[in-house]
Design a protein around this motif. Structure first.
Motif, PDB file in Angstrom:
ATOM      1  N   TYR A  71      -3.747  19.906  -2.515  1.00 35.32           N
ATOM      2  CA  TYR A  71      -2.885  21.067  -2.746  1.00 35.32           C
ATOM      3  C   TYR A  71      -1.632  20.669  -3.518  1.00 35.32           C
ATOM      4  CZ  TYR A  71       0.179  25.020  -1.769  1.00 35.32           C
ATOM      5  OH  TYR A  71       1.040  26.077  -1.888  1.00 35.32           O
ATOM      6  N   GLU A  72      -1.107  19.467  -3.197  1.00 34.23           N
ATOM      7  CA  GLU A  72       0.100  18.998  -3.880  1.00 34.23           C
ATOM      8  C   GLU A  72      -0.192  18.532  -5.295  1.00 34.23           C
ATOM      9  OE1 GLU A  72       1.339  16.013  -1.168  1.00 34.23           O
ATOM     10  OE2 GLU A  72       2.310  17.421   0.217  1.00 34.23           O
ATOM     11  N   GLY A  73      -1.486  18.293  -5.589  1.00 33.76           N
ATOM     12  CA  GLY A  73      -1.888  17.972  -6.952  1.00 33.76           C
ATOM     13  C   GLY A  73      -1.605  16.562  -7.391  1.00 33.76           C
ATOM     14  N   GLU A  74      -1.475  15.634  -6.436  1.00 29.45           N
ATOM     15  CA  GLU A  74      -1.257  14.247  -6.810  1.00 29.45           C
ATOM     16  C   GLU A  74      -1.841  13.333  -5.743  1.00 29.45           C
ATOM     17  OE1 GLU A  74       2.917  13.662  -7.057  1.00 29.45           O
ATOM     18  OE2 GLU A  74       3.248  13.844  -4.905  1.00 29.45           O
ATOM     19  N   GLY A  75      -2.115  12.109  -6.144  1.00 32.79           N
ATOM     20  CA  GLY A  75      -2.660  11.150  -5.211  1.00 32.79           C
ATOM     21  C   GLY A  75      -1.613  10.663  -4.237  1.00 32.79           C
ATOM     22  N   GLY A  76      -2.088   9.971  -3.211  1.00 31.86           N
ATOM     23  CA  GLY A  76      -1.191   9.424  -2.207  1.00 31.86           C
ATOM     24  C   GLY A  76      -1.883   8.352  -1.407  1.00 31.86           C
ATOM     25  N   LEU A  77      -1.272   7.959  -0.312  1.00 25.33           N
ATOM     26  CA  LEU A  77      -1.795   6.917   0.567  1.00 25.33           C
ATOM     27  C   LEU A  77      -2.117   7.536   1.917  1.00 25.33           C
ATOM     28  CD1 LEU A  77      -2.354   3.981   1.413  1.00 25.33           C
ATOM     29  CD2 LEU A  77       0.112   3.718   1.840  1.00 25.33           C
ATOM     30  N   LEU A  78      -3.397   7.431   2.316  1.00 22.32           N
ATOM     31  CA  LEU A  78      -3.843   7.939   3.608  1.00 22.32           C
ATOM     32  C   LEU A  78      -4.218   6.741   4.470  1.00 22.32           C
ATOM     33  CD1 LEU A  78      -6.115  10.912   2.432  1.00 22.32           C
ATOM     34  CD2 LEU A  78      -3.655  10.913   2.933  1.00 22.32           C
ATOM     35  N   VAL A  79      -3.478   6.545   5.562  1.00 19.36           N
ATOM     36  CA  VAL A  79      -3.653   5.390   6.433  1.00 19.36           C
ATOM     37  C   VAL A  79      -4.303   5.854   7.734  1.00 19.36           C
ATOM     38  CG1 VAL A  79      -2.536   3.463   7.596  1.00 19.36           C
ATOM     39  CG2 VAL A  79      -1.608   4.317   5.431  1.00 19.36           C
ATOM     40  N   LEU A  80      -5.469   5.280   8.045  1.00 24.50           N
ATOM     41  CA  LEU A  80      -6.229   5.650   9.234  1.00 24.50           C
ATOM     42  C   LEU A  80      -5.962   4.649  10.350  1.00 24.50           C
ATOM     43  CD1 LEU A  80      -9.615   6.443   7.462  1.00 24.50           C
ATOM     44  CD2 LEU A  80      -7.933   8.093   8.283  1.00 24.50           C
ATOM     45  N   HIS A  81      -5.568   5.147  11.515  1.00 25.06           N
ATOM     46  CA  HIS A  81      -5.265   4.300  12.660  1.00 25.06           C
ATOM     47  C   HIS A  81      -6.363   4.413  13.713  1.00 25.06           C
ATOM     48  CE1 HIS A  81      -0.989   3.348  11.576  1.00 25.06           C
ATOM     49  NE2 HIS A  81      -1.142   4.449  10.847  1.00 25.06           N
ATOM     50  N   ASP A  82      -6.487   3.371  14.524  1.00 27.06           N
ATOM     51  CA  ASP A  82      -7.438   3.442  15.632  1.00 27.06           C
ATOM     52  C   ASP A  82      -6.810   4.215  16.790  1.00 27.06           C
ATOM     53  OD1 ASP A  82      -5.652   1.701  16.818  1.00 27.06           O
ATOM     54  OD2 ASP A  82      -7.060   0.051  17.036  1.00 27.06           O
ATOM     55  N   ASN A  83      -7.522   4.305  17.884  1.00 25.58           N
ATOM     56  CA  ASN A  83      -7.071   5.081  19.043  1.00 25.58           C
ATOM     57  C   ASN A  83      -6.459   4.135  20.070  1.00 25.58           C
ATOM     58  OD1 ASN A  83      -6.635   7.003  20.988  1.00 25.58           O
ATOM     59  ND2 ASN A  83      -8.795   7.363  21.445  1.00 25.58           N
ATOM     60  N   ASN A  84      -5.280   3.604  19.734  1.00 23.39           N
ATOM     61  CA  ASN A  84      -4.559   2.699  20.626  1.00 23.39           C
ATOM     62  C   ASN A  84      -5.442   1.538  21.091  1.00 23.39           C
ATOM     63  OD1 ASN A  84      -2.019   4.127  20.683  1.00 23.39           O
ATOM     64  ND2 ASN A  84      -3.019   5.675  21.958  1.00 23.39           N
TER      65      ASN A  84
END
Length: 770
Positions: A126-139
């Motif tokens: 929606y923002e029309g640009e790339g970014g950084l998506l960081v996936l975390h575990d469940n503690n």
């Protein structure tokens, strides 16, 4: 010709198919946590993935850092710097996203729940640009996120720093695929892509799924585990290559791909691309003549990969032709292929072929494909060496590099194991390769055994956990002195496999898949099936190139006694080229043996050939209000031999019933797929209501000899719980040598170990008339 690889962010539309969720020891049902956007709820798959067992020093999916040494690395895609690009931290629950902002330690997540990745990616789009998506575990526990995600160009999706790929999984919930790279320059790093639900690709790189040539490019895909754990059912599961295709200027490196993917990896649009240091193992037959299609490319490097086809041999590792230019094929180690390069001479202009290994590889197992400690498998110095291996070793400048995604060696030595032991902990005075402490330990063992190996299951006071799918030729053998010392039951310890993966299509305890090049054997064990379950299933349909016959011998099949009045399904469903002998079926099943797979409504059932002799079948539990029981289900069978059989039905039923198609097969007298021909010889039957049902004696060629219907008071079995023939019963010394009916068959050894050689055999699974 090879050019400079550049990365730009360009939004494009891509769609794809779905896949199957990987095996996972723990499974919990919970609502998704709150988020900055509305999201749904769903099951949460947690825990480490399967490994090869305690004898392995390293399991490739469970160890190793996810952050590589990028110093001097020429391949940089996406946006990896939180200081200069929009960054979203994604967690399964609140406050499970440890990270720093301006030196301050935080644990808050920007998006929470299973749908957090999907919402974050949609926000970037929606923002029309790339970014950084960081996936975390469940503690500290594995977190699973719903995929079917569109990734905008210039985006990085990666696991949080320090996590192994098994800590974070992304899967699809539909047939739209797991990850769709909609624009150029996407970076994927350090997590598991788990295919599920009968769909297709793990990663799609086309703007339009149906239009070849619309591939996006400039991607960097590294340190991923890509899996597909649902094998081919009767019909099709639509699992195809892990990549739909590979776009231009794309680097795929240091990944582990395993499971039931199939068909050629389409590299035709991978101009100026690199496929390097990947480990790829195909668990079922490739539906193509090569693993990689390298036609119509200009500048493609395929270097230092490990590729293994575990079923039928494939003609070529790489297929090329006169449209191929600038192909570099170096340092690859491949097994299960006829040649390294097909369709083009290695000396053709612009082609470099060197340092490749063809043949049996010194790897630990199909599930833990580490090079054995004394295995000679060097990588080629002419191939790429960037990033970090899946087990945490920087490749740049690494001396003594190995091909594939793993650089640590196995603790085991040559030769490759020909026997995999399963038990409580000790197997013959040595530690077991696989123990009952593993979830669905028999499936673990089956994935650990090389083709041609034997899986030895030690006696145990409690049942072993099925189901188990046998996908390449092995012997599954109980190691006790009698079959009832080793019991397999469908216990479903690994709920993710059951609910969303490999057993989604059918409920069975032992499954022999189709398309094996050599036969498998199941022997000396007991199978317990529950309500609506099949004991042993084989899905061969007369089209496989099997050399020999699968054997099911000295096996007991009984119901698990869990629900009275709710029988199991057929005890045995056998396809083409199977011989069943010295087998006892006793309990709540509704059919002894069904020949041939069930066909869909509009498709004729293919003919199958199989052999059954020395079978005792006692169907003891009536099925109220549904189709009554039957001894044998037959559909389009050809040249089937049934000999030396004893049958007892608790309620009147046919000896032979035509198996019906799934719909539109309702004629009460004649089925759409009546048997073509079969021979039935030396059969004692009690409780038989009719000889045929769904077909008549004129619908095919049927030879019945010495088929005796016994009255309710006539002698047959010793008693309700003893399936030996009673003294003086008609079946004693009344059998026939099956070799006189079908060359190659033998009288065999009775289920309790008595050799019938040199004697007139009894009918049934036991031999008493010596």
């Amino acid at each position: 010709m090879r050019g400079t690889i550049t990365y730009v962010g360009i939004a494009a539309l891509v769609s794809a198919g779905g896949c199957i969720l990987e095996p996972n020891p723990a499974f919990q049902e919970s609502a998704a946590a709150s988020s900055s956007a509305t999201e749904g709820t769903g099951p949460d798959a947690t825990g480490d993935g399967p490994s090869s067992g305690p004898t392995s020093g390293v399991d490739g999916t469970d160890t190793g850092a996810t952050d590589g040494d990028t110093d001097g690395d020429p391949y940089q895609a996406g946006c990896d710097d939180p200081q200069r690009c929009t960054t979203y931290h994604i967690g399964l629950v609140e406050d499970s996203c440890p990270h720093q902002v301006d030196g301050v330690e935080l644990s808050t997540c920007d998006f929470v729940g299973q749908f957090g990745l999907r919402i974050a990616a949609a926000t970037l789009e929606y923002e029309g640009e790339g970014g950084l998506l960081v996936l975390h575990d469940n503690n500290g526990v594995t977190a699973s996120y719903v995929g079917s995600v569109d990734i905008v160009g210039g985006t990085t999706v990666r696991a949080a720093e320090g996590l192994s790929p098994s800590s974070v999984r992304v899967f699809s919930q539909d047939t739209a695929g797991v990850l769709r790279l909609r624009g150029d320059g996407v970076h994927l790093h350090g997590f598991t892509v788990a295919c599920r639900a009968g769909g297709e690709h793990a990663i799609t790189v086309r703007e339009d799924l149906e239009v070849q040539g619309t591939e996006t490019g400039g991607h960097l895909v590294e340190n991923l585990v890509m899996i597909a754990t649902r094998p081919e059912d009767v019909g099709s599961n639509s699992i195809v290559p892990f990549f739909q295709s590979v776009g231009r200027q794309t680097v795929i490196r240091n990944n582990h791909v395993w499971g039931y993917f199939e068909n050629a990896l389409d590299m035709r649009f991978a101009t100026d691309s690199v496929l390097s240091h990947n480990t790829v193992l195909y668990y079922q037959e490739l539906g193509s003549t090569a693993a990689i299609d390298a036609t119509q490319v200009d500048g493609l490097e395929i270097s230092n990969n490990v590729f293994v086809s575990l079923t039928n041999p494939i003609e070529a590792f790489v297929a090329a032709d006169d449209t191929t230019e600038g192909l570099t094929l170096v340092g690859n180690a491949v097994e299960g292929f006829g040649v390294v390069l097909g369709g083009l001479e290695p000396t053709a202009p612009g082609v470099t072929v060197a340092d490749n290994t063809l043949g049996a590889l010194p790897l630990e197992s199909p599930r833990s494909p580490l090079v054995l400690v004394d295995g000679d498998l060097p990588a080629s110095a002419a191939g790429q060496a960037w990033g970090t291996s899946l087990d945490g070793m920087p490749l740049s400048g690494l001396a003594g590099r190995l091909p594939g995604a793993f650089q640590q060696r196995s603790a085991l030595a040559l030769p490759r194991r020909s026997v995999i032991t399963v038990g409580e902990g000790s197997c013959g005075g040595q530690p077991c390769d696989v123990t009952k402490s593993f979830d669905n330990e028999l499936q673990r063992a089956a994935w650990t055994a090389w083709p041609g190996a034997t899986i030895e299951i030690q006696p145990s006071a409690s049942p072993y956990a099925g189901p188990v799918v046998i996908s390449w030729p092995v012997t599954l053998r109980g190691a006790g002195s009698q079959p009832d010392e080793v019991v397999i039951r469908r216990q479903l310890e690994d709920s993710v496999l059951t609910n969303d993966g490999m057993w989604w299509g059918k409920e069975t305890v032992i499954d022999l898949t189709e398309s094996m090049g050599e036969p498998s054997v199941v022997e000396m064990l007991t199978v317990e099936a529950g309500t609506d379950e099949t004991g042993i299933f084989h899905e061969g349909r007369g089209s496989a190139s099997l050399v020999g016959r699968h054997e099911i011998r000295r096996v007991i099949l009984r119901d698990d006694g869990s629900v009275a009045g709710a029988p199991a399904d057929q005890a045995l469903l056998i396809g083409d080229d199977v011989v069943v002998h010295d087998v006892l079926i006793h309990g709540g099943y509704d059919t002894c043996v069904t020949f041939g797979p069930r066909s869909w409504s509009g498709s004729p059932t293919p003919s199958t050939t199989a052999w059954v002799h020395h079978l005792s079948c006692r169907l003891t539990e009536p099925e109220i209000g549904t189709q009554p029981i039957a001894a044998f289900g037959v559909a389009s069978v050809a040249d089937v031999v049934i000999a030396d059989v004893v049958v007892e039905l608790v309620e009147p039923g046919p000896l032979f019933r035509a198996q019906r198609r799934s719909s539109g097969d309702n004629d009460p007298l004649v089925a759409l797929d009546p048997p073509l021909d079969f021979v039935a010889h030396s059969i004692s039957a009690r409780g038989q209501g009719s000889l045929f049902e769904g077909f008549t004696a004129l619908d095919g060629s049927y030879a019945l000899t010495d088929v005796d219907e016994l009255g309710v008071m006539e002698l047959l079995f010793v008693g309700p719980s003893d399936s030996h023939l009673a003294a003086g019963a008609l079946g004693i010394d009344a059998g026939v040598d099956p070799a006189t009916l079908e060359p190659g068959l033998q009288v065999g050894v009775a289920v309790d170990g008595v050799d019938r050689g040199g004697h007139v055999p009894d009918r049934g699974a036991y031999e008493q008339g010596l």
